[in-house]
Motif scaffolding. Sequence first.
Motif, PDB file in Angstrom:
ATOM      1  N   VAL A  55       0.814  -1.211   0.000  1.00 27.60           N
ATOM      2  CA  VAL A  55       0.000   0.000   0.000  1.00 27.60           C
ATOM      3  C   VAL A  55       0.846   1.260   0.000  1.00 27.60           C
ATOM      4  CG1 VAL A  55      -0.271  -0.111   2.519  1.00 27.60           C
ATOM      5  CG2 VAL A  55      -1.861   1.214   1.155  1.00 27.60           C
ATOM      6  N   GLU A  56       1.859   1.348   0.865  1.00 28.00           N
ATOM      7  CA  GLU A  56       2.648   2.569   0.919  1.00 28.00           C
ATOM      8  C   GLU A  56       3.364   2.815  -0.401  1.00 28.00           C
ATOM      9  OE1 GLU A  56       2.847   0.132   3.081  1.00 28.00           O
ATOM     10  OE2 GLU A  56       2.409   0.892   5.092  1.00 28.00           O
ATOM     11  N   ARG A  67      -0.262  10.351   5.410  1.00 27.59           N
ATOM     12  CA  ARG A  67      -0.230  11.101   6.662  1.00 27.59           C
ATOM     13  C   ARG A  67       0.200  10.217   7.832  1.00 27.59           C
ATOM     14  NH1 ARG A  67       0.346  12.845  10.761  1.00 27.59           N
ATOM     15  NH2 ARG A  67      -0.612  14.604  11.869  1.00 27.59           N
ATOM     16  N   ASP A  68      -0.296   8.988   7.855  1.00 29.43           N
ATOM     17  CA  ASP A  68       0.003   8.081   8.960  1.00 29.43           C
ATOM     18  C   ASP A  68      -0.336   6.661   8.558  1.00 29.43           C
ATOM     19  OD1 ASP A  68      -2.869   7.308  10.425  1.00 29.43           O
ATOM     20  OD2 ASP A  68      -2.893   9.189   9.311  1.00 29.43           O
ATOM     21  N   VAL A  69       0.299   5.719   9.220  1.00 24.07           N
ATOM     22  CA  VAL A  69       0.015   4.295   9.037  1.00 24.07           C
ATOM     23  C   VAL A  69      -0.018   3.662  10.416  1.00 24.07           C
ATOM     24  CG1 VAL A  69       0.721   2.121   7.977  1.00 24.07           C
ATOM     25  CG2 VAL A  69       1.227   4.277   6.818  1.00 24.07           C
ATOM     26  N   ALA A  82      -4.486   0.700   9.133  1.00 20.60           N
ATOM     27  CA  ALA A  82      -5.252   1.930   8.938  1.00 20.60           C
ATOM     28  C   ALA A  82      -4.297   3.016   8.487  1.00 20.60           C
ATOM     29  CB  ALA A  82      -5.950   2.336  10.235  1.00 20.60           C
ATOM     30  N   MET A  83      -4.775   3.899   7.632  1.00 16.07           N
ATOM     31  CA  MET A  83      -3.938   4.999   7.162  1.00 16.07           C
ATOM     32  C   MET A  83      -4.818   6.099   6.585  1.00 16.07           C
ATOM     33  SD  MET A  83      -2.430   2.972   3.898  1.00 16.07           S
ATOM     34  CE  MET A  83      -2.148   1.627   5.049  1.00 16.07           C
ATOM     35  N   VAL A 138       2.693   2.748  12.959  1.00 17.00           N
ATOM     36  CA  VAL A 138       3.764   2.155  12.171  1.00 17.00           C
ATOM     37  C   VAL A 138       4.615   3.264  11.554  1.00 17.00           C
ATOM     38  CG1 VAL A 138       4.320   0.723  10.166  1.00 17.00           C
ATOM     39  CG2 VAL A 138       2.436   0.068  11.680  1.00 17.00           C
ATOM     40  N   ALA A 139       3.955   4.291  11.029  1.00 14.20           N
ATOM     41  CA  ALA A 139       4.650   5.439  10.444  1.00 14.20           C
ATOM     42  C   ALA A 139       3.798   6.670  10.681  1.00 14.20           C
ATOM     43  CB  ALA A 139       4.876   5.227   8.948  1.00 14.20           C
ATOM     44  N   GLY A 140       4.425   7.737  11.180  1.00 17.17           N
ATOM     45  CA  GLY A 140       3.669   8.930  11.495  1.00 17.17           C
ATOM     46  C   GLY A 140       2.769   8.683  12.692  1.00 17.17           C
ATOM     47  N   SER A 141       2.030   9.679  13.091  1.00 20.96           N
ATOM     48  CA  SER A 141       1.103   9.537  14.209  1.00 20.96           C
ATOM     49  C   SER A 141       0.048  10.628  14.117  1.00 20.96           C
ATOM     50  CB  SER A 141       1.843   9.624  15.548  1.00 20.96           C
ATOM     51  OG  SER A 141       2.475  10.882  15.685  1.00 20.96           O
ATOM     52  N   LEU A 142      -1.079  10.384  14.764  1.00 25.38           N
ATOM     53  CA  LEU A 142      -2.164  11.351  14.809  1.00 25.38           C
ATOM     54  C   LEU A 142      -2.173  11.997  16.182  1.00 25.38           C
ATOM     55  CD1 LEU A 142      -5.009   9.391  12.976  1.00 25.38           C
ATOM     56  CD2 LEU A 142      -3.385  11.037  12.014  1.00 25.38           C
TER      57      LEU A 142
END
Length: 205
Positions: A55-56, A67-69, A82-83, A138-142
């Motif tokens: 997906v990425e 934005r985030d994973v 989720a992303m 996994v990558a980035g954050s909210l």
Amino acid sequence: RTAQFDWAKPLFGDTSIWDRYVMGATSGGDLRAPVPVVADVIVTPDLESFSAYGVEACYQFHGYALRDVAQVNVGGGITGQAMSYTSQTYGSWSIVYWIIPVKFGTGTTYERVVLYVRNAGGGVVVPATAKMSGISNVAGSLGPTDVPLIRNRAFLVSFARELIQTEALRSTSTRVLGAPSVGPSSPATTPASGGVDPSVSLTAN
């Protein structure tokens, strides 16, 4: 069901099936959104074909900004991802997807379900009892400024859990997602007008 994409057979195998469903909320209920939920469902005997189109890598290749994973527990012992991503052409979307083995006759095939919802206008309703545990970045954050994305992620995770729970009760079914058991389709929201680009919907684990 609004579409079936045969052009992807060289990617996922000659016997693979890629269906797209568009689901709209009815009145009432404790889980609903003011915009349709789009579901892409691919069935193939070739599990490795999903890994070949991560997906990425896919969205980055097509110029999307991730934005985030996050890794999410969607119930039934199933781990999904989720992303959220943004495209100047197709806008901002939140996604939850998972891959599971499915018994088909005497053999086993594999199914990937990808749920999309547009990050537009807010207004999603998530059950007060929804527990958003089982989410790890996994990558980035909210963070605190990403409330709409956090709510949309919670909505899709809850939506996925209800789908999986419902299908577990229908254990004699050979498909995890089907139009008769999921809800009404919305013919007015096709891939062209709904903003989901079918050429890059190759989300995979």
